[in-house]
Write an enzyme that holds these catalytic residues in place. Sequence first.
Site, PDB file in Angstrom:
ATOM      1  N   ASP A  37       0.872  -1.164   0.000  1.00 22.28           N
ATOM      2  CA  ASP A  37       0.000   0.000   0.000  1.00 22.28           C
ATOM      3  C   ASP A  37       0.916   1.222   0.000  1.00 22.28           C
ATOM      4  O   ASP A  37       2.143   1.094   0.171  1.00 22.28           O
ATOM      5  CB  ASP A  37      -0.895  -0.043   1.241  1.00 22.28           C
ATOM      6  CG  ASP A  37      -1.853   1.130   1.320  1.00 22.28           C
ATOM      7  OD1 ASP A  37      -2.272   1.624   0.259  1.00 22.28           O
ATOM      8  OD2 ASP A  37      -2.177   1.553   2.449  1.00 22.28           O
ATOM      9  N   ASP A  39      -0.081   4.909   1.509  1.00 19.52           N
ATOM     10  CA  ASP A  39      -0.211   5.732   2.716  1.00 19.52           C
ATOM     11  C   ASP A  39       0.013   4.897   3.975  1.00 19.52           C
ATOM     12  O   ASP A  39      -0.619   3.859   4.177  1.00 19.52           O
ATOM     13  CB  ASP A  39      -1.600   6.375   2.763  1.00 19.52           C
ATOM     14  CG  ASP A  39      -1.837   7.309   1.597  1.00 19.52           C
ATOM     15  OD1 ASP A  39      -1.082   8.280   1.454  1.00 19.52           O
ATOM     16  OD2 ASP A  39      -2.774   7.055   0.809  1.00 19.52           O
ATOM     17  N   LYS A 155     -18.665  12.083   8.627  1.00 22.21           N
ATOM     18  CA  LYS A 155     -18.092  11.103   7.706  1.00 22.21           C
ATOM     19  C   LYS A 155     -17.950  11.688   6.303  1.00 22.21           C
ATOM     20  O   LYS A 155     -16.905  11.540   5.654  1.00 22.21           O
ATOM     21  CB  LYS A 155     -18.981   9.858   7.656  1.00 22.21           C
ATOM     22  CG  LYS A 155     -18.482   8.775   6.714  1.00 22.21           C
ATOM     23  CD  LYS A 155     -19.450   7.594   6.684  1.00 22.21           C
ATOM     24  CE  LYS A 155     -18.989   6.531   5.707  1.00 22.21           C
ATOM     25  NZ  LYS A 155     -19.947   5.394   5.637  1.00 22.21           N
ATOM     26  N   SER A 157     -17.767  14.858   5.485  1.00 24.94           N
ATOM     27  CA  SER A 157     -16.784  15.949   5.497  1.00 24.94           C
ATOM     28  C   SER A 157     -15.364  15.402   5.453  1.00 24.94           C
ATOM     29  O   SER A 157     -14.504  15.923   4.725  1.00 24.94           O
ATOM     30  CB  SER A 157     -16.984  16.832   6.727  1.00 24.94           C
ATOM     31  OG  SER A 157     -18.246  17.473   6.695  1.00 24.94           O
ATOM     32  N   ILE A 158     -15.109  14.354   6.240  1.00 19.23           N
ATOM     33  CA  ILE A 158     -13.782  13.719   6.219  1.00 19.23           C
ATOM     34  C   ILE A 158     -13.514  13.140   4.828  1.00 19.23           C
ATOM     35  O   ILE A 158     -12.416  13.278   4.269  1.00 19.23           O
ATOM     36  CB  ILE A 158     -13.698  12.607   7.284  1.00 19.23           C
ATOM     37  CG1 ILE A 158     -13.736  13.203   8.704  1.00 19.23           C
ATOM     38  CG2 ILE A 158     -12.442  11.763   7.077  1.00 19.23           C
ATOM     39  CD1 ILE A 158     -12.481  13.920   9.128  1.00 19.23           C
ATOM     40  N   ARG A 159     -14.520  12.497   4.245  1.00 16.69           N
ATOM     41  CA  ARG A 159     -14.373  11.922   2.895  1.00 16.69           C
ATOM     42  C   ARG A 159     -14.056  13.009   1.877  1.00 16.69           C
ATOM     43  O   ARG A 159     -13.201  12.838   1.003  1.00 16.69           O
ATOM     44  CB  ARG A 159     -15.674  11.210   2.511  1.00 16.69           C
ATOM     45  CG  ARG A 159     -15.643  10.553   1.122  1.00 16.69           C
ATOM     46  CD  ARG A 159     -17.038  10.382   0.578  1.00 16.69           C
ATOM     47  NE  ARG A 159     -17.710  11.678   0.426  1.00 16.69           N
ATOM     48  CZ  ARG A 159     -19.026  11.841   0.347  1.00 16.69           C
ATOM     49  NH1 ARG A 159     -19.822  10.795   0.432  1.00 16.69           N
ATOM     50  NH2 ARG A 159     -19.546  13.050   0.207  1.00 16.69           N
ATOM     51  N   ASP A 160     -14.746  14.147   2.007  1.00 15.78           N
ATOM     52  CA  ASP A 160     -14.553  15.222   1.034  1.00 15.78           C
ATOM     53  C   ASP A 160     -13.162  15.842   1.122  1.00 15.78           C
ATOM     54  O   ASP A 160     -12.649  16.365   0.124  1.00 15.78           O
ATOM     55  CB  ASP A 160     -15.617  16.310   1.228  1.00 15.78           C
ATOM     56  CG  ASP A 160     -16.980  15.875   0.717  1.00 15.78           C
ATOM     57  OD1 ASP A 160     -17.055  14.863   0.002  1.00 15.78           O
ATOM     58  OD2 ASP A 160     -17.985  16.552   1.045  1.00 15.78           O
ATOM     59  N   HIS A 162     -10.568  14.189   1.328  1.00 16.18           N
ATOM     60  CA  HIS A 162      -9.816  13.336   0.403  1.00 16.18           C
ATOM     61  C   HIS A 162     -10.327  13.512  -1.026  1.00 16.18           C
ATOM     62  O   HIS A 162      -9.548  13.789  -1.948  1.00 16.18           O
ATOM     63  CB  HIS A 162      -9.935  11.866   0.825  1.00 16.18           C
ATOM     64  CG  HIS A 162      -9.328  11.567   2.161  1.00 16.18           C
ATOM     65  ND1 HIS A 162      -8.064  11.047   2.295  1.00 16.18           N
ATOM     66  CD2 HIS A 162      -9.804  11.700   3.415  1.00 16.18           C
ATOM     67  CE1 HIS A 162      -7.787  10.877   3.586  1.00 16.18           C
ATOM     68  NE2 HIS A 162      -8.840  11.262   4.276  1.00 16.18           N
TER      69      HIS A 162
END
Length: 452
Positions: A37, A39, A155, A157-160, A162
Amino acid sequence: MSSGELVPSIMNNLLNPDAIFANNEMSLSDIEIYGFDYDYTLVFYSKHLHTLIFNAARDLLINEHRYPVEIRKYEYDPSFAIRGLHYDVQRAVLMKIDAFHYIQLGTVYSSHGNTMKQFMDIFSLPEMTLLSCVNEYFLKNNIDYEPVHLYKDVKDSIRDVHIKGIMYRAIEADIEKYICYAEQTRAVLAKLADHGKKMFLITNSPSSFVDKGMRYIVGKDWRDLFDVVIVQAEKPNFFNDKRRPFRKVNEKGVLLWDKIHKLQKGQIYKQGNLYEFLKLTGWRGSKVLYFGDHIYSDLADLTLKHGWRTGAIIPELRSELRIMNTEQYVQTMTWLQTLTGLLEQIQVHRDAESQLVLQEWKKERKEMREMTKSFFNAQFGSLFRTDQNPTYFLRRLSRFADIYMASLSCLLNYDVNHTFYPRRTPLQHELPAWSERPPTFRLPLLQEAQAK
């Protein structure tokens, strides 16, 4: 031997934080192909990254989800959460669960159907902290809210952070601030290449982001070390969805429409699926060892469905082992084990004096358990233990990872033909080795039972 005499003996047999630990016996001599992987496996990030993610997601809550501007006063606390915690979405409760599904006392943090979410990703630490901060704000200000909506909004907001490229652009703009250079990634890759090992990269991160990071930590020739490079793989779907074909990415990051008949060295591919990957490469079974930091997304399907060997990268392991190697921790744990043995012995005495001592020792044991928890994290303790039991996180780690280590640099301490052997862990009905438990423990020995 008294508990005081045991401490020097234990201090002479401390664990190496740079060691590799085995859940299953595995010989590197059988491994021909190494997969990685990106990260938190090939690249490690500085403490600034989680602050960036927290702040960006918090601002998205305010600007796009219309949350109160007052939550902007909250800042990221890196000492609050640990990985592997569970979150009850409907009750807004964050908790630590052990391998037997019991909640560890003193680890429930909430603002007040039981849909449970487990946070296994290192990137989830800012998410847990943001959830707790907004929960706290609503609680303190007596604001009625729906926990399910809060969870979804945080969830998203955290996704966005990225998906919208906020995190990627920030890292690329100041790569020295966010990427830690000292994890010896190039040395590990060069060692494997020198011994004729094939290598591949499968990551969910985008092409330009990976390229800039790898140029920084490995060098501009980093692609020469890899036989196959796959970006935006969308793991874990990559391991299960047979429908998505590979697409080649050219030097400018443009997706090409060519049908892929072979995965070529020096090229970058996007999406695809593992079934097509296996068909095009022939890399099957136990000759493949894949490393990742996410136990579910990176490792679970490979172990359960495809027979690859797996290695988990657990950055927290190094710091926890260093704590466990301190004399204060050794003394505390030695006395705690001794005290537990004394409790086991004295409980059969029913006179008032013995019962008074029993209660005092129980109180002391409870206090010492809390102390050992705070050695690692004041709220949740160790990533790997809940008092005497393994955590649910460790249970999953043991199931899906053949070996685990703090970073890939640990491979530099071992020969490419090294065999890893798991230590035999005593079962409750087996006699433990003398060093595993202080001799003050009263064991249910056969001759004692016969004498009765």
